[in-house]
Scaffold this motif. Structure first.
Motif, short mmCIF file in Angstrom:
data_model
loop_
_atom_site.label_atom_id
_atom_site.label_comp_id
_atom_site.label_asym_id
_atom_site.label_seq_id
_atom_site.Cartn_x
_atom_site.Cartn_y
_atom_site.Cartn_z
N LEU A 1 0.82 -1.21 0.00
CA LEU A 1 0.00 0.00 0.00
C LEU A 1 0.86 1.26 0.00
CD1 LEU A 1 -2.98 0.70 -0.01
CD2 LEU A 1 -2.90 0.82 2.47
N VAL A 2 1.91 1.26 0.78
CA VAL A 2 2.83 2.41 0.78
C VAL A 2 3.51 2.54 -0.57
CG1 VAL A 2 4.96 3.29 1.80
CG2 VAL A 2 3.17 2.44 3.28
N GLY A 3 3.86 1.43 -1.18
CA GLY A 3 4.48 1.46 -2.50
C GLY A 3 3.56 2.02 -3.56
N VAL A 4 2.29 1.63 -3.54
CA VAL A 4 1.33 2.15 -4.52
C VAL A 4 1.10 3.64 -4.31
CG1 VAL A 4 -1.10 2.02 -5.24
CG2 VAL A 4 0.21 -0.06 -4.92
N PHE A 5 0.99 4.07 -3.05
CA PHE A 5 0.80 5.49 -2.78
C PHE A 5 2.02 6.30 -3.22
CE2 PHE A 5 0.53 9.29 -0.11
CZ PHE A 5 -0.77 9.69 -0.40
N THR A 6 3.21 5.76 -2.96
CA THR A 6 4.44 6.43 -3.39
C THR A 6 4.51 6.52 -4.91
OG1 THR A 6 5.57 5.62 -1.43
CG2 THR A 6 6.95 6.36 -3.25
N LEU A 7 4.09 5.47 -5.59
CA LEU A 7 4.04 5.49 -7.05
C LEU A 7 3.10 6.59 -7.54
CD1 LEU A 7 4.97 4.13 -9.68
CD2 LEU A 7 2.99 2.62 -9.45
N GLY A 8 1.98 6.76 -6.86
CA GLY A 8 1.06 7.83 -7.22
C GLY A 8 1.67 9.20 -7.02
N ILE A 9 2.39 9.39 -5.94
CA ILE A 9 3.04 10.68 -5.68
C ILE A 9 4.11 10.96 -6.72
CG2 ILE A 9 4.55 11.92 -4.08
CD1 ILE A 9 2.99 10.63 -1.80
#
Length: 70
Positions: free
Chosen positions: A22-30
């Motif tokens: 989840l942190v990885g997906v959010f970071t990818l979005g940022i």
């Protein structure tokens, strides 16, 4: 009092993978939504990808709240 260590290990592993994912997906979005990323790729495509990442994170959080409340 008996502790089922195998079940505890499974819960720990799934929680760790879900958190990192989840942190990885959010970071990818940022990163995708940052101005630097827009210079190397299509701005509309990058923005759509970022919004998809944010929507996935929102869905995961909503599902977690649903599981807690149910």
């Amino acid at each position: 009092m008996n502790i089922d260590w195998a079940a505890l290990g499974q819960v720990f592993g799934v929680s760790l993978l879900a958190t990192v994912g989840l942190v990885g997906v959010f970071t990818l979005g940022i990163v995708t939504n940052s101005p630097r990323a827009g210079a190397t790729s299509s701005s509309a495509l990058a923005r759509t990808g970022a919004y998809a990442c944010y929507a996935l994170c929102l869905a995961a959080v909503a599902y977690g709240i649903y599981l807690i409340a149910a």
